[in-house]
Design an enzyme around this catalytic site. Sequence first.
Site, PDB file in Angstrom:
ATOM      1  CG  HIS A  84      -9.296  -0.284  -0.248  1.00 27.02           C
ATOM      2  ND1 HIS A  84      -8.656   0.055   0.861  1.00 27.02           N
ATOM      3  CD2 HIS A  84     -10.426   0.002  -0.294  1.00 27.02           C
ATOM      4  CE1 HIS A  84     -10.317  -0.735   1.945  1.00 27.02           C
ATOM      5  NE2 HIS A  84     -10.583  -0.057   0.868  1.00 27.02           N
ATOM      6  CG  MET A 121      -8.253   7.499   2.497  1.00 24.46           C
ATOM      7  SD  MET A 121      -7.772   7.627   3.880  1.00 24.46           S
ATOM      8  CE  MET A 121      -6.418   5.512   4.085  1.00 24.46           C
ATOM      9  CG  MET A 177     -11.898  -2.342   5.401  1.00 27.66           C
ATOM     10  SD  MET A 177     -10.487  -2.386   4.453  1.00 27.66           S
ATOM     11  CE  MET A 177      -9.049  -1.319   6.006  1.00 27.66           C
ATOM     12  CB  SER A 182      -0.880  -0.089   1.531  1.00 25.70           C
ATOM     13  OG  SER A 182      -1.510   0.814   1.537  1.00 25.70           O
ATOM     14  CG  ASP A 211      -6.141  -2.924   3.163  1.00 20.42           C
ATOM     15  OD1 ASP A 211      -5.242  -2.706   3.866  1.00 20.42           O
ATOM     16  OD2 ASP A 211      -6.756  -2.126   2.843  1.00 20.42           O
ATOM     17  CG  MET A 244     -11.617   3.321   2.188  1.00 23.90           C
ATOM     18  SD  MET A 244      -9.719   3.385   3.218  1.00 23.90           S
ATOM     19  CE  MET A 244      -8.723   2.951   1.873  1.00 23.90           C
ATOM     20  CG  HIS A 287      -3.845  -1.259  -1.446  1.00 22.85           C
ATOM     21  ND1 HIS A 287      -5.045  -2.640  -1.947  1.00 22.85           N
ATOM     22  CD2 HIS A 287      -4.575  -0.974  -1.037  1.00 22.85           C
ATOM     23  CE1 HIS A 287      -6.237  -1.962  -1.150  1.00 22.85           C
ATOM     24  NE2 HIS A 287      -6.246  -1.400  -0.422  1.00 22.85           N
ATOM     25  CG  ASP A 333      -5.478   2.002   0.788  1.00 26.41           C
ATOM     26  OD1 ASP A 333      -6.350   1.252   0.753  1.00 26.41           O
ATOM     27  OD2 ASP A 333      -3.776   2.072   1.040  1.00 26.41           O
TER      28      ASP A 333
END
Length: 233
Positions: A68, A39, A139, A10, A177, A70, A35, A37
Amino acid sequence: MEPVVRVAPSILAADFTCLADEIRRAEAGGADLLHLDVMDGAFVPNISFGPLVVEAVRRVTRLPLDVHLMIEEPVRYVEAFAGAGARWLTVHVEACADVAGTLEEIRVQGLRPGLALRPGTPFAEVEPFLDALDLLLVMTVEPGFGGQSYMEDQEPKLARARQLRESAGHSYRIEVDGGIGRTTAPGAVAAGAEFLVAGSALFTDPDLPGFVSTLQKLAGSPSADPEQGSSAP
Ligand code: DX5
Ligand code: ZN
């Protein structure tokens, strides 16, 4: 479906002042996919980056991008992340008004749909969608920040994911994760995890290639094509 183990660094834990070097270090260290992330400061109490950075990352690595999201109502951004070069695109079951429609849109855009659930969300919430998935993300920390402690009490979800895949013939990969490192990965893999996301433990390890190969060997077989066995083209 044959289980696999793949390692997904990540980049949230990478040094952003030299992100390209960090990504090359992860790739040279044997990582299988990357990966990313995303957000939005609404679904989670943190803001990271969006399609612009994903597109930049795309240009410095050949690794498949595992994005991913979020973010609230991620369906609004599926096309943008497809254009940015994502391969796997995961949304949260808690963030979508229309989960099935969002997963369908991801597939229509040519990506591999993933569905994630927070630690407090019962597994039953994702069960109606298992047939539509290429990836199920469990998660093991509260989403929003790297560097948190692994929640072992989420392992029954990994086991349930594996059990249902075998019994019902689903074809998703199982991803874990949050808090994954040398000491927590064995339990996650034993429970059923296949794609291991690792941020802070991986990027701070003095021996990144050793970290990656140690995790990959938990499968008992060498890492090969990260796409192997996935259901989508
Ligand atoms: C948390 C993110 C994770 C995070 C993992 O919301 O989804 O991917 O980067 O970081 P570590 O491995 O440090 O827990
Ligand atoms: Zn993540």
